[in-house]
Design a protein around this motif. Structure first.
Motif, PDB file in Angstrom:
ATOM      1  N   ASN A  96       0.791  -1.227   0.000  1.00  0.00           N
ATOM      2  CA  ASN A  96       0.000   0.000   0.000  1.00  0.00           C
ATOM      3  C   ASN A  96       0.824   1.279   0.000  1.00  0.00           C
ATOM      4  OD1 ASN A  96      -2.607  -0.977  -0.236  1.00  0.00           O
ATOM      5  ND2 ASN A  96      -2.749  -1.431   1.943  1.00  0.00           N
ATOM      6  N   GLU A 155       1.888   2.591  -2.588  1.00  0.00           N
ATOM      7  CA  GLU A 155       1.325   3.322  -3.721  1.00  0.00           C
ATOM      8  C   GLU A 155      -0.149   2.956  -3.806  1.00  0.00           C
ATOM      9  OE1 GLU A 155       2.703   5.494  -5.813  1.00  0.00           O
ATOM     10  OE2 GLU A 155       4.813   5.270  -5.266  1.00  0.00           O
ATOM     11  N   LYS A 156      -0.865   3.682  -4.677  1.00  0.00           N
ATOM     12  CA  LYS A 156      -2.291   3.379  -4.818  1.00  0.00           C
ATOM     13  C   LYS A 156      -2.481   2.003  -5.446  1.00  0.00           C
ATOM     14  CE  LYS A 156      -3.912   8.046  -4.682  1.00  0.00           C
ATOM     15  NZ  LYS A 156      -4.843   9.054  -5.193  1.00  0.00           N
ATOM     16  N   VAL A 157      -3.456   1.276  -4.925  1.00  0.00           N
ATOM     17  CA  VAL A 157      -3.766  -0.052  -5.433  1.00  0.00           C
ATOM     18  C   VAL A 157      -5.270  -0.108  -5.722  1.00  0.00           C
ATOM     19  CG1 VAL A 157      -3.679  -2.524  -4.952  1.00  0.00           C
ATOM     20  CG2 VAL A 157      -1.952  -1.021  -3.950  1.00  0.00           C
ATOM     21  N   PRO A 158      -5.714  -0.496  -6.913  1.00  0.00           N
ATOM     22  CA  PRO A 158      -4.909  -1.001  -8.025  1.00  0.00           C
ATOM     23  C   PRO A 158      -4.089   0.089  -8.717  1.00  0.00           C
ATOM     24  CG  PRO A 158      -7.205  -0.724  -8.692  1.00  0.00           C
ATOM     25  CD  PRO A 158      -7.150  -0.450  -7.235  1.00  0.00           C
ATOM     26  N   GLN A 159      -3.050  -0.377  -9.428  1.00  0.00           N
ATOM     27  CA  GLN A 159      -2.385   0.507 -10.377  1.00  0.00           C
ATOM     28  C   GLN A 159      -3.323   0.636 -11.574  1.00  0.00           C
ATOM     29  OE1 GLN A 159       1.655   1.009 -12.998  1.00  0.00           O
ATOM     30  NE2 GLN A 159       0.925  -1.064 -12.794  1.00  0.00           N
ATOM     31  N   ILE A 160      -3.666   1.871 -11.924  1.00  0.00           N
ATOM     32  CA  ILE A 160      -4.496   2.084 -13.106  1.00  0.00           C
ATOM     33  C   ILE A 160      -3.808   3.109 -13.977  1.00  0.00           C
ATOM     34  CG2 ILE A 160      -6.719   2.898 -13.996  1.00  0.00           C
ATOM     35  CD1 ILE A 160      -8.066   1.958 -11.483  1.00  0.00           C
ATOM     36  N   TRP A 204      -1.159   4.129 -17.669  1.00  0.00           N
ATOM     37  CA  TRP A 204      -0.133   3.782 -18.654  1.00  0.00           C
ATOM     38  C   TRP A 204       1.226   3.790 -17.984  1.00  0.00           C
ATOM     39  CZ3 TRP A 204      -1.538   3.121 -23.960  1.00  0.00           C
ATOM     40  CH2 TRP A 204      -2.886   3.367 -24.223  1.00  0.00           C
ATOM     41  N   ASN A 205       1.934   2.696 -18.137  1.00  0.00           N
ATOM     42  CA  ASN A 205       3.264   2.588 -17.562  1.00  0.00           C
ATOM     43  C   ASN A 205       4.197   2.035 -18.642  1.00  0.00           C
ATOM     44  OD1 ASN A 205       5.414   2.409 -15.762  1.00  0.00           O
ATOM     45  ND2 ASN A 205       4.145   1.572 -14.110  1.00  0.00           N
ATOM     46  N   ASP A 206       5.504   2.215 -18.449  1.00  0.00           N
ATOM     47  CA  ASP A 206       6.432   1.797 -19.507  1.00  0.00           C
ATOM     48  C   ASP A 206       6.968   0.385 -19.254  1.00  0.00           C
ATOM     49  OD1 ASP A 206       7.925   2.885 -17.330  1.00  0.00           O
ATOM     50  OD2 ASP A 206       9.692   2.990 -18.617  1.00  0.00           O
ATOM     51  N   VAL A 209      -4.098  -2.300 -15.468  1.00  0.00           N
ATOM     52  CA  VAL A 209      -5.125  -2.161 -14.418  1.00  0.00           C
ATOM     53  C   VAL A 209      -5.037  -3.404 -13.562  1.00  0.00           C
ATOM     54  CG1 VAL A 209      -7.560  -1.893 -13.869  1.00  0.00           C
ATOM     55  CG2 VAL A 209      -6.725  -1.060 -16.041  1.00  0.00           C
ATOM     56  N   TYR A 211       7.806  -1.192 -13.736  1.00  0.00           N
ATOM     57  CA  TYR A 211       8.041  -0.774 -12.357  1.00  0.00           C
ATOM     58  C   TYR A 211       6.792  -0.149 -11.748  1.00  0.00           C
ATOM     59  CZ  TYR A 211       9.893   1.605  -8.269  1.00  0.00           C
ATOM     60  OH  TYR A 211      10.096   2.026  -6.984  1.00  0.00           O
ATOM     61  N   TYR A 212       6.354  -0.695 -10.632  1.00  0.00           N
ATOM     62  CA  TYR A 212       5.358  -0.038  -9.776  1.00  0.00           C
ATOM     63  C   TYR A 212       5.610  -0.576  -8.376  1.00  0.00           C
ATOM     64  CZ  TYR A 212       0.899   2.137  -8.431  1.00  0.00           C
ATOM     65  OH  TYR A 212      -0.074   2.934  -7.854  1.00  0.00           O
ATOM     66  N   MET A 234       7.541   4.326 -15.490  1.00  0.00           N
ATOM     67  CA  MET A 234       6.834   5.003 -14.402  1.00  0.00           C
ATOM     68  C   MET A 234       5.380   5.236 -14.793  1.00  0.00           C
ATOM     69  SD  MET A 234       8.006   8.497 -12.539  1.00  0.00           S
ATOM     70  CE  MET A 234       7.087   9.165 -11.159  1.00  0.00           C
ATOM     71  N   LEU A 235       4.504   5.046 -13.821  1.00  0.00           N
ATOM     72  CA  LEU A 235       3.078   5.260 -14.084  1.00  0.00           C
ATOM     73  C   LEU A 235       2.843   6.730 -14.402  1.00  0.00           C
ATOM     74  CD1 LEU A 235       0.207   4.002 -14.040  1.00  0.00           C
ATOM     75  CD2 LEU A 235       0.051   4.785 -11.667  1.00  0.00           C
ATOM     76  N   THR A 236       2.105   7.001 -15.472  1.00  0.00           N
ATOM     77  CA  THR A 236       1.884   8.376 -15.910  1.00  0.00           C
ATOM     78  C   THR A 236       0.523   8.890 -15.451  1.00  0.00           C
ATOM     79  OG1 THR A 236       0.970   7.606 -18.005  1.00  0.00           O
ATOM     80  CG2 THR A 236       3.322   8.085 -17.967  1.00  0.00           C
ATOM     81  N   ASN A 265      -6.792   5.047  -0.971  1.00  0.00           N
ATOM     82  CA  ASN A 265      -5.622   4.479  -1.647  1.00  0.00           C
ATOM     83  C   ASN A 265      -5.961   3.955  -3.045  1.00  0.00           C
ATOM     84  OD1 ASN A 265      -2.808   4.089  -1.378  1.00  0.00           O
ATOM     85  ND2 ASN A 265      -3.152   1.876  -1.243  1.00  0.00           N
ATOM     86  N   PRO A 297      -6.948   5.406  -7.240  1.00  0.00           N
ATOM     87  CA  PRO A 297      -6.786   6.597  -8.076  1.00  0.00           C
ATOM     88  C   PRO A 297      -8.001   7.531  -8.034  1.00  0.00           C
ATOM     89  CG  PRO A 297      -6.142   4.612  -9.276  1.00  0.00           C
ATOM     90  CD  PRO A 297      -6.813   4.161  -8.013  1.00  0.00           C
TER      91      PRO A 297
END
Lengths: 195, 251
Positions: A107, A109-114, A116-118, A139, A155-156, B1-3, B195, B197
């Motif tokens: 936690n 970072e925010k979960v879920p990750q939503i 665009w990531n590289d 997502v 990476y997240y 990195m998340l944008t 927590n 988005p």
């Protein structure tokens, strides 16, 4: 070309179907073992919860069908997680095609990750023509660790597997069907893999 | 990195994109299918489709239109308006939606969020919260902003996430359509309190406003409607602007 999208209780099946349609392919959506086995390419999508999805696959006998496939198979998002050995989501044993265990993001970072990531450290023909650090859409609240089957990293909170490959089995944590031109190129590459 | 994400919103009424109907002929705004495809091509990170007539007229979102939009875009697609049951969501996902947003129905029946998350996963469930500031306090509005409830906006955001929502779309009624900037304080308060988005909505007028929402407002995404429909702001220029400000975006 006979493309079958596996239909089950955790699909964004229609999104995948439309994406293939935009590439000029008409896919078949099916949960019939015979239809799935006869496909040239199989897509195993998924948006949902791991334990209930696994239960459904087992009830339908699709777990053993998927494991036994020899043509190119592409798992997407939850599809990737279900192809791993175990998921923390619902504490469930999965298909075990990849040895990775699937864990929940911390936690911090925010979960879920939503968003665009590289993706980077791309090394597989399925990423032909895709530049390092291209952006794709993710997502998810759970991730597969890095391992020898990792063919793309992202990476997240930490580095983890953005994509996996073992023999004929491919899996992507991101959604190529929702990742713009980059995603379309990756889908095209998958459908050009030698059967 | 998340944008950070830039999200154009199509407010749809009777099958047409309607924001600004009072001062521009509807045909110049374009139909939702064409606009959706155009935004996807221009680098929008996601598309939101809101059937703004749905709640008031008790109609269901137009599923065939949703399907036609979905067929023509290659970015994530969120659909809202009049959704009140698991079955409603199943129909929309069957049309090619990736996520759905619920608003009034979740205020009336908060358990709906838990049912939807259980069935489709939290990542599929966006809680749309329309908020209005009255005497310095933010309250939840329902029925397309027509009813101001006595529920405090921040309390509802926290509760909605606890019940299963995976994302928050917060729209300030005080700011919507003003082009004076987003409601930074409530957006930031929500983003810090949960927590998941948070998407800022309502008030976009300049590129600077988007930058503020994503920095000071701590939003993970910012939504705009008429600024994009009328080409007051072009998405590629906006993203370039944000990048130059040091904000991570997908170019």
């Amino acid at each position: 070309m006979n493309i079958v999208i596996i239909k089950y209780n955790a699909g964004n099946v229609q999104s995948v179907y439309y994406a293939l349609e935009r590439l000029g392919y008409t896919a078949t959506v099916s949960d019939e073992p015979a239809v799935i086995r006869s496909a040239d390419y199989v897509i195993f999508p998924g948006v949902g919860e791991a334990a209930s999805a696994m239960k459904y696959l087992q009830e339908k006998g699709l777990d053993s069908v998927i494991r036994s496939l020899t043509q190119p198979v592409l798992g997407i998002c939850l599809g990737l997680q279900l192809m791993c050995s175990h998921s923390e989501e619902g504490n469930v044993d999965c298909l075990g095609i990849f040895p990775q265990r699937v864990k929940r993001f911390p936690n911090t970072e925010k979960v879920p990750q939503i968003g665009w990531n590289d993706i980077f450290e791309l090394h597989n023909p399925v990423f032909k023509g895709i530049k390092e650090h291209s952006y794709v859409y993710f997502v998810h609240g759970y991730y597969a660790e890095l391992g020898e089957n990792t063919i793309a990293t992202t990476y997240y909170t930490q580095n983890y597997s953005a994509a996996l490959c073992k023999e004929n089995f491919y899996a992507m944590q991101f959604h190529p069907e929702k990742s713009g031109d980059i995603g379309e190129q990756i889908l095209r590459n998958f459908l050009e893999l030698k059967n | 990195m998340l944008t950070k994400r830039i999200i154009p919103c199509l407010d749809v009424k009777d099958g047409k994109t309607v924001k600004g109907i009072n001062f521009v002929d509807i045909k110049t705004v374009g139909d939702p299918v064409e606009l959706g495809a155009l935004y996807a091509k221009m680098g929008a990170d996601e598309l939101v489709f809101l059937d703004i007539t749905a709640t008031n007229e008790k109609r269901k979102t137009l599923s065939d239109l949703v399907a036609r939009v979905a067929q023509n875009i290659n970015i994530p697609f969120c659909v809202g308006g009049g959704i009140s049951s698991v079955e409603d969501v199943r129909v929309l996902l069957g049309c090619g939606a990736d996520k759905i947003s619920v608003n009034t129905a979740a205020v009336k029946n908060p358990q709906l969020l838990t049912e939807l998350a259980g069935e489709f996963g939290s990542q599929c469930v966006v809680i749309a919260i329309d908020v209005k500031q009255v005497d310095g306090e933010w309250f939840v509005c329902t029925h397309g902003g027509q009813v101001v409830t006595d529920i405090k906006a921040l309390d509802w955001a926290i509760e909605a996430v606890r019940l299963g929502a995976g994302e928050i779309l917060v729209t300030s009624m005080n700011h919507d359509g003003t082009k004076n900037g987003f409601a930074l304080d409530i957006t930031r308060a929500m983003s810090e309190a949960v927590n998941v988005p948070v998407i800022a909505s309502g008030g976009a007028g300049t590129m600077e406003h988007f930058a503020e929402a994503l920095t000071e407002g701590k939003a993970d995404a910012a939504l705009g409607a008429s600024v994009f429909h009328y080409k007051e702001i072009e998405i590629p220029a906006l993203k370039q602007f944000l990048k130059e400000k040091g904000i991570e975006v997908r170019l």
